[in-house]
Design a protein around this motif. Structure first.
Motif, PDB file in Angstrom:
ATOM      1  N   GLY C  39      -0.616  34.215 -83.359  1.00 19.17           N
ATOM      2  CA  GLY C  39       0.132  33.012 -83.005  1.00 19.17           C
ATOM      3  C   GLY C  39      -0.056  31.942 -84.050  1.00 19.17           C
ATOM      4  O   GLY C  39      -1.005  31.985 -84.838  1.00 19.17           O
ATOM      5  N   ILE C  40       0.830  30.973 -84.009  1.00 19.11           N
ATOM      6  CA  ILE C  40       0.813  30.011 -85.100  1.00 19.11           C
ATOM      7  C   ILE C  40      -0.411  29.104 -85.093  1.00 19.11           C
ATOM      8  O   ILE C  40      -0.893  28.687 -86.129  1.00 19.11           O
ATOM      9  N   HIS C  41      -0.943  28.828 -83.934  1.00 23.95           N
ATOM     10  CA  HIS C  41      -2.077  27.903 -83.962  1.00 23.95           C
ATOM     11  C   HIS C  41      -3.369  28.589 -84.383  1.00 23.95           C
ATOM     12  O   HIS C  41      -4.405  27.957 -84.540  1.00 23.95           O
ATOM     13  N   ARG C 124       8.768  30.279 -85.723  1.00 24.46           N
ATOM     14  CA  ARG C 124       7.607  29.469 -85.345  1.00 24.46           C
ATOM     15  C   ARG C 124       6.988  28.796 -86.557  1.00 24.46           C
ATOM     16  O   ARG C 124       6.648  27.621 -86.535  1.00 24.46           O
ATOM     17  N   VAL C 127       8.375  25.489 -87.865  1.00 23.16           N
ATOM     18  CA  VAL C 127       8.224  24.221 -87.168  1.00 23.16           C
ATOM     19  C   VAL C 127       7.326  23.294 -87.966  1.00 23.16           C
ATOM     20  O   VAL C 127       6.337  23.711 -88.531  1.00 23.16           O
ATOM     21  N   GLU C 128       7.720  22.065 -88.000  1.00 24.33           N
ATOM     22  CA  GLU C 128       6.919  21.051 -88.684  1.00 24.33           C
ATOM     23  C   GLU C 128       6.766  21.376 -90.160  1.00 24.33           C
ATOM     24  O   GLU C 128       5.785  21.072 -90.809  1.00 24.33           O
ATOM     25  N   GLU C 132      14.377  21.496 -94.183  1.00 26.89           N
ATOM     26  CA  GLU C 132      15.792  21.190 -94.064  1.00 26.89           C
ATOM     27  C   GLU C 132      16.559  21.643 -95.300  1.00 26.89           C
ATOM     28  O   GLU C 132      17.648  22.192 -95.213  1.00 26.89           O
ATOM     29  N   ARG C 177      20.414  34.040 -82.411  1.00 27.52           N
ATOM     30  CA  ARG C 177      19.108  33.446 -82.163  1.00 27.52           C
ATOM     31  C   ARG C 177      18.809  33.375 -80.673  1.00 27.52           C
ATOM     32  O   ARG C 177      17.743  33.744 -80.206  1.00 27.52           O
ATOM     33  N   ASN C 178      19.793  32.888 -79.955  1.00 33.80           N
ATOM     34  CA  ASN C 178      19.592  32.736 -78.525  1.00 33.80           C
ATOM     35  C   ASN C 178      19.280  34.055 -77.858  1.00 33.80           C
ATOM     36  O   ASN C 178      18.354  34.165 -77.049  1.00 33.80           O
ATOM     37  N   GLU C 181      15.850  35.436 -78.824  1.00 30.65           N
ATOM     38  CA  GLU C 181      14.720  34.607 -78.387  1.00 30.65           C
ATOM     39  C   GLU C 181      14.464  34.809 -76.900  1.00 30.65           C
ATOM     40  O   GLU C 181      13.357  34.613 -76.426  1.00 30.65           O
ATOM     41  N   ARG C 182      15.532  35.186 -76.198  1.00 26.96           N
ATOM     42  CA  ARG C 182      15.354  35.402 -74.771  1.00 26.96           C
ATOM     43  C   ARG C 182      14.806  36.774 -74.467  1.00 26.96           C
ATOM     44  O   ARG C 182      14.472  37.085 -73.323  1.00 26.96           O
ATOM     45  N   ASN C 183      14.731  37.586 -75.512  1.00 24.37           N
ATOM     46  CA  ASN C 183      14.133  38.888 -75.306  1.00 24.37           C
ATOM     47  C   ASN C 183      14.854  39.702 -74.242  1.00 24.37           C
ATOM     48  O   ASN C 183      14.224  40.364 -73.410  1.00 24.37           O
TER      49      ASN C 183
ATOM     50  N   ILE D  40       4.600  17.008 -84.794  1.00 25.12           N
ATOM     51  CA  ILE D  40       3.792  17.784 -83.854  1.00 25.12           C
ATOM     52  C   ILE D  40       2.348  17.931 -84.286  1.00 25.12           C
ATOM     53  O   ILE D  40       1.446  17.984 -83.462  1.00 25.12           O
ATOM     54  N   ARG D 124      10.164  21.549 -80.820  1.00 27.67           N
ATOM     55  CA  ARG D 124       8.935  21.666 -81.595  1.00 27.67           C
ATOM     56  C   ARG D 124       7.722  21.856 -80.684  1.00 27.67           C
ATOM     57  O   ARG D 124       6.868  22.691 -80.921  1.00 27.67           O
ATOM     58  N   VAL D 127       6.828  25.302 -79.348  1.00 30.24           N
ATOM     59  CA  VAL D 127       6.290  26.369 -80.183  1.00 30.24           C
ATOM     60  C   VAL D 127       4.852  26.639 -79.777  1.00 30.24           C
ATOM     61  O   VAL D 127       4.096  25.726 -79.500  1.00 30.24           O
ATOM     62  N   GLU D 128       4.540  27.867 -79.761  1.00 27.80           N
ATOM     63  CA  GLU D 128       3.168  28.262 -79.449  1.00 27.80           C
ATOM     64  C   GLU D 128       2.781  27.817 -78.040  1.00 27.80           C
ATOM     65  O   GLU D 128       1.644  27.474 -77.735  1.00 27.80           O
ATOM     66  N   GLY D 174      23.522  28.939 -77.690  1.00 32.26           N
ATOM     67  CA  GLY D 174      23.156  29.207 -79.076  1.00 32.26           C
ATOM     68  C   GLY D 174      23.892  28.304 -80.049  1.00 32.26           C
ATOM     69  O   GLY D 174      23.296  27.711 -80.958  1.00 32.26           O
TER      70      GLY D 174
END
Lengths: 209, 209, 209, 209
Positions: C39-41, C124, C127-128, C132, C177-178, C181-183, D40, D124, D127-128, D174
């Motif tokens: 995971g990202i954290h 993920r 993010v942050e 852009e 994407r949608n 992401e919803r799996n 974030i 944001r 996420v996670e 989406g």
DNA sequence: GATGAATGAGTCTTCATTCAT
DNA sequence: GATGAATGAAGACTCATTCAT
């Protein structure tokens, strides 16, 4: 020190409560200890905190970063020295020039050498610290105190008191630093101190006759 | 400098060949540059090597570690200063006390302030360097030079020349450092220098009459 | 991606040698692995380096900081996706609108879902991240490719091709994407994909008749 | 949201009293503010508490840990969006398909873009966060609402309404996300929205004729 | 109940030094 | 001899969480 510290160097919070003050003092003391026992390149925030008996986190609550700690430490130190010199100057207003010089050299010398190890440590800690403002403020404070004293001398009058004074202080401060950085034998130090006093007195007499 | 450097601080090899000397000089110069432009805490071996135009590996061929480099740098610097002062002393043997003092103050002052930035940088680099031996050696060398000069004065004789000399040097060296560390205006610096010369001369006259 | 990355986000050095390229690839792969498994954290520089089988130091030789790594990772990923879509567009120039839509949806869908875990991980990681510019560059690249393709259609002509195109891409990209992401169950995903294709085709026919 | 939140993510206590509700709202609002103004990675519990005007301790009374706060925040947000869409669906039961599509797109679009900064911030924050359950619950809720609406259409009947519906929602949700994440000019956004509506209507007409 | 000082594990990042090429 | 990529220990600093007051 009334020098307004560069914003980024000022302590994060002023210790208001009793406990906080104690903590801050412990941190200062620990910093000196570490500086003395380990040297500046082993002066780490962790080590200081440990020695102070607090967590790093706590330390950072009081000092936003290492530099701020060192800055504050120097500030406090200079404050103490300044106060002692100021007191001596105050007490010798109206005295003879000889007494003044004696008092000035003694006050500064003692302030610097009483805990000479600490002084040495602090000189080190100041390296790479943007403490010009501190030094400047200290210098101005000293200038004011000694000029006021010299002006009150009944036995002398100085044509260019600013120059006489800045010379006097430069010589005294510089010599003291030089002497105790060289770690000369105590006897020699004492001798030099006496010579220095004499030399300064002659200088003043020659300048303010 | 005849001070035998602490074993672990001496350069790995003496630069005997031409090329080596050039390289070493480039490294020294680069060190000063980095010190000036980046400050001591950004003085890294990589950066120095890069600026010197050599690889880190090569640098380590000449200096077994960073401290050795800084030590050597300081050594070289003190050497230059010492030489200049020695030369001045030599040239004023047998001169009047006034000429001697003038020469001494001038020589030291110039040596320290001509490239004052460099001096400042070196002071920084010396922190946390076990350079007491260096300082000591420098002091002794200066002592010898100035005592010899003073002894040759036709117009004075000193009862305790050792004390007079150590005082003289402490005052001069200390004052110079103090003055240029405070970054005073050039005019003031010049004024103080003149005052200092006068003060020292009076001192010598009073001590050696 | 020809987007000039914000200066501070660009890799420290372009991998020139074979070994370097391998290392960089290992780091990228490791980043994805960690992102997926932890995971990202828990995506720390240490962990990435460890998984990549290199030291942190080495990692920092290639990426000046964590953000740069993530930025480069996203850049690389978008590059691959972009290339695949571009290729599909190129190959269907002059084809029927039906074939074009089919090709476009398929290319993008596959690029995104083939390693859908990775895609998810990268979303993920972005993010942050000031990416852009990256997104923008990707969008422009896609725009150019699809517009060129659509223009070449023998069976359609679009009055406002810019609007048609941006709508088309927004719908396709967004839907993909949608969906993933919803799996949703694979079967459902496949069904939606077919529906999407149909929907887009109708749209184009209605717009470009 | 009827999704039963993973046990460890649910708020410590339901805010029953007036004061509690106010506090919780302040915390939510503060979280969004911090997310917007600081990003974030600077979203810390302390900062949120401070901005909310409560102490960290108090915050922990309401949310056992940071994740719970973010989870609840997203929950609340999705709840609001869901409600608005549900209301729109309810109000258009029995309407024409055209009106339905228009209403659906409008409701969702507005809900997402009215405070688009907030939406972005929340994406944001998610996420996670193990918010699959949340997303799933939201999706089901939307599904139910739109299917019920579509079923009530007097002018259409869908063979496979489940597929039609999931496609419809995937496309709308989406696309909206894609559009506003790309930060397209408002005019373009409005254009796309109209195109999207048309496209969806054609789709429904083709599927439910 | 509320507060906010204290905690310390965990992060990113640097840099002296080595050694295979 | 020279190079500079790789190493990894060590440092500054953050922040979720606790708990004495």
């Amino acid at each position: 020190m009334t020098a307004t510290a560069p914003r980024h160097l000022s302590p994060r919070k002023r210790p208001r409560q009793q406990r906080a003050a104690v903590t801050v003092d412990a941190i200062f003391e620990a910093t000196i200890q570490v500086l003395l026992s380990e040297g500046i390149h082993r002066l780490t925030t962790t080590r200081v905190a440990e020695r102070a008996g607090v967590s790093v986190g706590t330390m950072y609550q009081y000092f936003p970063h290492k530099q701020a700690l060192l800055y504050a430490l120097n500030e406090r130190y200079l404050d103490i020295v300044a106060e002692r010199v100021e007191r001596a100057c105050q007490q010798h207003r109206g005295a003879t020039t000889a007494a003044m010089v004696e008092a000035l050299v003694t006050a500064y010398w003692k302030a610097k050498t009483e805990r000479s190890e600490v002084t040495r440590a602090l000189y080190r800690s100041a390296v790479e610290l943007d403490n010009e403002a501190l030094i400047e403020a200290f210098a101005e404070r000293m200038d004011a105190a000694t000029i006021a004293m010299l002006r009150s001398a009944p036995d002398a009058h100085y044509a260019d008191i600013a120059l006489v004074n800045v010379t006097l202080l430069s010589v005294i401060f510089g010599t003291v630093r030089n002497v105790f950085e060289r770690n000369l034998p105590l006897q020699v130090q004492a001798d030099i101190r006496r010579q220095l006093t004499t030399m300064c007195l002659s200088y003043l007499e020659a300048s303010g006759g």
